[in-house]
Design a protein around this motif. Sequence first.
Motif, short mmCIF file in Angstrom:
data_model
loop_
_atom_site.label_atom_id
_atom_site.label_comp_id
_atom_site.label_asym_id
_atom_site.label_seq_id
_atom_site.Cartn_x
_atom_site.Cartn_y
_atom_site.Cartn_z
N THR A 51 -4.43 21.45 -11.42
CA THR A 51 -3.29 21.01 -12.21
C THR A 51 -3.14 22.01 -13.34
O THR A 51 -3.56 23.15 -13.21
N ALA A 52 -2.60 21.60 -14.48
CA ALA A 52 -2.44 22.51 -15.60
C ALA A 52 -3.78 23.03 -16.12
O ALA A 52 -3.94 24.21 -16.42
N SER A 53 -4.79 22.14 -16.21
CA SER A 53 -6.06 22.55 -16.79
C SER A 53 -7.28 21.94 -16.11
O SER A 53 -8.36 21.91 -16.69
N SER A 54 -7.12 21.46 -14.89
CA SER A 54 -8.23 20.85 -14.17
C SER A 54 -8.24 21.28 -12.71
O SER A 54 -7.18 21.50 -12.12
N PHE A 55 -9.44 21.36 -12.15
CA PHE A 55 -9.59 21.66 -10.73
C PHE A 55 -10.15 20.45 -10.00
O PHE A 55 -10.85 19.63 -10.59
N ALA A 56 -9.87 20.36 -8.72
CA ALA A 56 -10.51 19.39 -7.83
C ALA A 56 -10.99 20.16 -6.61
O ALA A 56 -10.29 21.04 -6.11
N ALA A 57 -12.19 19.83 -6.13
CA ALA A 57 -12.76 20.52 -4.99
C ALA A 57 -13.07 19.53 -3.88
O ALA A 57 -13.49 18.40 -4.14
N LEU A 58 -12.89 19.97 -2.67
CA LEU A 58 -13.20 19.17 -1.49
C LEU A 58 -14.37 19.81 -0.77
O LEU A 58 -14.38 21.01 -0.56
N VAL A 108 -17.06 30.03 -7.95
CA VAL A 108 -17.16 30.87 -9.14
C VAL A 108 -15.89 30.65 -9.95
O VAL A 108 -14.79 30.67 -9.39
N THR A 109 -16.03 30.44 -11.25
CA THR A 109 -14.86 30.24 -12.10
C THR A 109 -14.85 31.25 -13.24
O THR A 109 -15.90 31.75 -13.65
N TRP A 110 -13.66 31.54 -13.74
CA TRP A 110 -13.51 32.42 -14.89
C TRP A 110 -12.17 32.12 -15.56
O TRP A 110 -11.30 31.51 -14.98
N GLY A 111 -12.07 32.52 -16.81
CA GLY A 111 -10.88 32.25 -17.61
C GLY A 111 -11.25 31.42 -18.81
O GLY A 111 -12.37 31.50 -19.31
N GLY A 120 -10.47 24.69 -17.83
CA GLY A 120 -10.75 24.72 -16.40
C GLY A 120 -11.91 25.55 -15.91
O GLY A 120 -12.42 25.29 -14.84
N SER A 121 -12.34 26.57 -16.64
CA SER A 121 -13.37 27.43 -16.05
C SER A 121 -14.81 26.99 -16.33
O SER A 121 -15.74 27.56 -15.78
N ASN A 122 -15.01 25.99 -17.15
CA ASN A 122 -16.37 25.52 -17.42
C ASN A 122 -16.77 24.48 -16.37
O ASN A 122 -16.29 23.35 -16.39
N ALA A 156 -10.56 29.69 -9.98
CA ALA A 156 -11.76 29.26 -9.28
C ALA A 156 -11.74 29.91 -7.90
O ALA A 156 -10.71 29.88 -7.22
N ALA A 157 -12.85 30.49 -7.50
CA ALA A 157 -12.94 31.15 -6.20
C ALA A 157 -13.97 30.45 -5.34
O ALA A 157 -15.03 30.03 -5.82
N ILE A 158 -13.65 30.31 -4.06
CA ILE A 158 -14.59 29.78 -3.08
C ILE A 158 -15.19 30.97 -2.34
O ILE A 158 -14.46 31.81 -1.80
#
Length: 118
Positions: free
Chosen positions: A111-118, A84-87, A92-94, A75-77
């Motif tokens: 984490t292994a397969s999840s993102f969190a955003a602030l 923007v996500t990919w993979g 995780g990328s959806n 995931a890119a900020i």
Amino acid sequence: SVVCWGSDLEATNVQDLKELRSVKCLYSNLRSFAALRHDGRVVTWGCDIAGGNSDDVQDELCDVCDIAAVDLAFAAIRSDGSVVTWGNPKLGSNISAVKSQLFDVQQICGTASSFAAL
């Protein structure tokens, strides 16, 4: 300059070395790499389904400030706070369920397969 080594042939096979000039920071997951260049562009390589192929979002991978990784996705900020996500979309990328909430993002962690955003 970027140098790769190891036993993962997909991850160490850098196709276009000229794109890896002026790299500011490297990121990795289990099977691929992402390089953030000083101009804000991102170059990826490694296992396609793990984010080594970012062709589908390459036009969006500009003005990138930071990248986070999970096992098989990135995931890119961007400088405007968008994400923007990919993979691997199952790992995780959806972001379709939360895309409308991903604005003014300052930080992403995973984490292994999840993102969190602030």
